[in-house]
Design an enzyme around this catalytic site. Structure first.
Site, PDB file in Angstrom:
ATOM      1  CG  ASP A  36      42.989  35.341  37.843  1.00  9.49           C
ATOM      2  OD1 ASP A  36      43.077  36.579  37.866  1.00  9.49           O
ATOM      3  OD2 ASP A  36      43.247  34.648  36.851  1.00  9.49           O
ATOM      4  CD  GLU A  37      47.017  39.847  37.795  1.00  8.97           C
ATOM      5  OE1 GLU A  37      47.938  40.550  37.452  1.00  8.97           O
ATOM      6  OE2 GLU A  37      45.873  39.937  37.315  1.00  8.97           O
TER       7      GLU A  37
ATOM      8  CG  ASP B 168      47.200  35.600  36.034  1.00 12.57           C
ATOM      9  OD1 ASP B 168      46.084  35.349  36.528  1.00 12.57           O
ATOM     10  OD2 ASP B 168      47.358  36.026  34.877  1.00 12.57           O
TER      11      ASP B 168
HETATM   12  N1  DCP Z   1      37.273  38.126  33.924  1.00 14.09           N
HETATM   13  C1  DCP Z   1      36.041  38.771  33.778  1.00 14.09           C
HETATM   14  N2  DCP Z   1      35.959  39.902  33.012  1.00 14.09           N
HETATM   15  C2  DCP Z   1      37.044  40.397  32.375  1.00 14.09           C
HETATM   16  C3  DCP Z   1      38.304  39.778  32.540  1.00 14.09           C
HETATM   17  C4  DCP Z   1      38.378  38.623  33.322  1.00 14.09           C
HETATM   18  O1  DCP Z   1      35.050  38.319  34.354  1.00 14.09           O
HETATM   19  N3  DCP Z   1      36.944  41.479  31.610  1.00 14.09           N
HETATM   20  C5  DCP Z   1      37.346  36.921  34.766  1.00 14.09           C
HETATM   21  C6  DCP Z   1      37.405  35.666  33.946  1.00 14.09           C
HETATM   22  C7  DCP Z   1      38.793  35.119  34.150  1.00 14.09           C
HETATM   23  C8  DCP Z   1      39.261  35.768  35.425  1.00 14.09           C
HETATM   24  O2  DCP Z   1      38.518  36.964  35.562  1.00 14.09           O
HETATM   25  O3  DCP Z   1      38.794  33.690  34.224  1.00 14.09           O
HETATM   26  C9  DCP Z   1      40.735  36.091  35.399  1.00 14.09           C
HETATM   27  O4  DCP Z   1      41.058  36.960  34.320  1.00 14.09           O
HETATM   28  P1  DCP Z   1      42.375  36.805  33.481  1.00 14.09           P
HETATM   29  O5  DCP Z   1      42.493  38.005  32.624  1.00 14.09           O
HETATM   30  O6  DCP Z   1      43.518  36.455  34.363  1.00 14.09           O
HETATM   31  O7  DCP Z   1      42.055  35.579  32.498  1.00 14.09           O
HETATM   32  P2  DCP Z   1      42.117  34.045  32.709  1.00 14.09           P
HETATM   33  O8  DCP Z   1      42.556  33.664  34.070  1.00 14.09           O
HETATM   34  O9  DCP Z   1      40.802  33.475  32.277  1.00 14.09           O
HETATM   35  O10 DCP Z   1      43.166  33.602  31.640  1.00 14.09           O
HETATM   36  P3  DCP Z   1      44.762  33.596  31.698  1.00 14.09           P
HETATM   37  O11 DCP Z   1      45.134  32.163  31.790  1.00 14.09           O
HETATM   38  O12 DCP Z   1      45.155  34.183  30.406  1.00 14.09           O
HETATM   39  O13 DCP Z   1      45.178  34.382  32.889  1.00 14.09           O
HETATM   40 CA    CA Z   2      44.451  34.541  35.014  1.00 13.89          CA
END
Ligand code: DCP
Ligand code: CA
Length: 425
Positions: A114-115, A19
């Site tokens: 991203d996962e 992730d």
């Molecule tokens: N995202 C989005 N709407 C959401 C959740 C996420 O557009 N409801 C987008 C923004 C994030 C990306 O997807 O950057 C990946 O989501 P993650 O939940 O994995 O969050 P992050 O990668 O930002 O943070 P982390 O480091 O906690 O994984």
């Molecule tokens: Ca993430």
């Protein structure tokens, strides 16, 4: 090495969840290095209203989180920088990350932008799990510039939970023997797939931690009460917090839209009849490739290039139904070549492309819905094509058995209108 670990079963797989950390923010930092080490958020703002889509880790230090209104983020940090979202760029970066991951295994299941889950069981005789996770993590950082967190386990859900244990840039394991120590003490709301509403509802039944849910199966009365309330899905959840869930990583099917075969001739063709024969070879080759992938076209394109001009001329046809039938497709190729080739032309190149491909199973399922094969000839032809793929036999459609007397009959399906026969090759 992995298999020598006595705490693992012989058929245990090794599954990683990878992730990306603060993905949209990290992707922005890639092209705007000045953002590094600054607290900033990615989001939208319109007419004074806005929302945080993700917060950089520096911004998270101030308590700024995804989903927060911008005015609230500004209360926490007055001059917080806002970067407008740019999905096209994030997809580009995500693809680069997945491409690095694909070097380690074909079994990659993309779970979100991203996962992904990755089955690396085949590498367990070469690397220790943590060592391998760090190698992949470093490779992504080195080649793409994105930092990731990796969760390691023997199934998908446990690896997903582990990926959240030590963000950012973490590598964490959650093997079955680690469940009581690492998973069960966590608040029930921390469990993958349990949202805030479900966790609140579970707490009303006295289930505060993930361990409480895991042990609920042993309390007959409690189990029955929660089952009545949450339905059969609760069984899946209870199984997964006890370490039982799928370890099958399902890669998305490759989407191939067309398959083509072309040839540049050593000696150019000047008569269309000989070109037709060569085009049939190209066609057969393309059909063979489509069959191997169980794909059936609903369109065909024929292109030629002339000696003099090098200009490509082509004709594309969309068919009324998907088919692999030479009976149907050859005349289209012949007809197209007759139209494309003019008198005195000399042709140095020809290409046949099977377009608008779809999976044979899908067509077959669709055909099964037709009532009793009381279908039109084109539809029957399509059924015959899918049966050809399924049975590896040639199938002919005729109004009487005699139509195909040269072939030995293997199986026949009939109804009032048509006789439908499968013949051995
Ligand atoms: N995202 C989005 N709407 C959401 C959740 C996420 O557009 N409801 C987008 C923004 C994030 C990306 O997807 O950057 C990946 O989501 P993650 O939940 O994995 O969050 P992050 O990668 O930002 O943070 P982390 O480091 O906690 O994984
Ligand atoms: Ca993430």
């Amino acid at each position: 090495m992995y298999k020598l670990d006595k705490r693992l079963q012989i058929d245990d797989k090794l599954i990683f969840t990878i992730d990306s950390d603060a993905f949209f923010a990290s992707a922005e930092e890639l092209r705007r290095p000045e953002l590094k080490d600054t607290p900033f958020v990615v989001g939208h703002e319109l007419n004074g209203r806005g929302i945080v889509v993700t917060a950089s880790y520096k911004a998270r230090e101030f308590g700024i989180k995804a989903g927060m209104p911008l005015f609230k983020a500004r209360k926490l940090l007055k001059d917080i920088k806002l970067v407008e979202t740019d999905h096209e760029w994030y997809v580009e970066v995500a693809n680069e990350v997945f491409n690095v991951i694909l070097n380690y295994s074909d079994k990659v299941q993309v779970a979100s932008i991203d996962e992904c889950f990755i089955d690396v069981t085949h590498l367990t005789n070469k690397y220790k799990p943590i060592e391998l996770a760090k190698i992949i993590q470093y490779d992504i950082k080195n080649k793409v510039g994105i930092s990731t967190s990796v969760g390691i386990s023997t199934n998908l859900i446990l690896s997903k939970v582990a990926s959240n244990f030590d963000k950012p840039n973490g590598v964490s394991t959650l093997f079955k023997h680690e469940i009581p120590a690492k998973l069960w003490p966590l608040d029930i709301g921390e469990m993958h797939m349990i949202g805030s509403k479900t966790s609140e509802a579970l707490k009303k039944f006295g289930i505060e931690t993930i361990g409480d849910l895991a042990k609920s199966k042993n309390d007959f009365e409690l189990y029955n009460r929660i089952k009545q309330n949450f339905g059969i899905n609760i069984d899946k959840l209870i199984d997964s917090v006890n370490g039982l869930s799928s370890d099958v990583v399902r890669p998305a099917e490759e989407i191939i839209k067309s398959i083509s075969k072309d040839e540049t001739f050593e000696v150019s063709y000047t008569d269309v009849e000989s070109l037709k024969l060569t085009a049939r070879n190209l066609f057969d080759f393309a059909i063979y490739r489509a069959k191997r992938r169980k794909l059936v076209p609903k369109g065909i394109s024929i292109s030629i290039k002339l000696d003099k001009s090098f200009n490509r001329a082509s004709i594309s046809k969309t068919l009324p139904y998907s088919t692999l039938s030479k009976e149907v497709l050859w005349p289209i190729v012949d007809d197209a070549l007759e139209k494309l080739v003019k008198k005195n032309d000399s042709i140095k190149f020809c290409s046949i492309s099977l377009d608008n491909l779809s999976k044979e199973e899908k067509i077959y399922q669709q055909m099964e819905l037709e009532d009793d094969f009381k279908a039109t000839k084109p539809k029957l032809q399509s059924i015959a094509d899918s049966l050809t793929l399924k049975t590896k036999a040639d199938i002919f459609i005729g109004s009487t058995m005699k139509d195909n007397y040269r072939y030995e009959e293997k199986e026949a399906m009939m109804n009032d209108n048509v006789k439908f026969k499968v013949w051995e090759k």
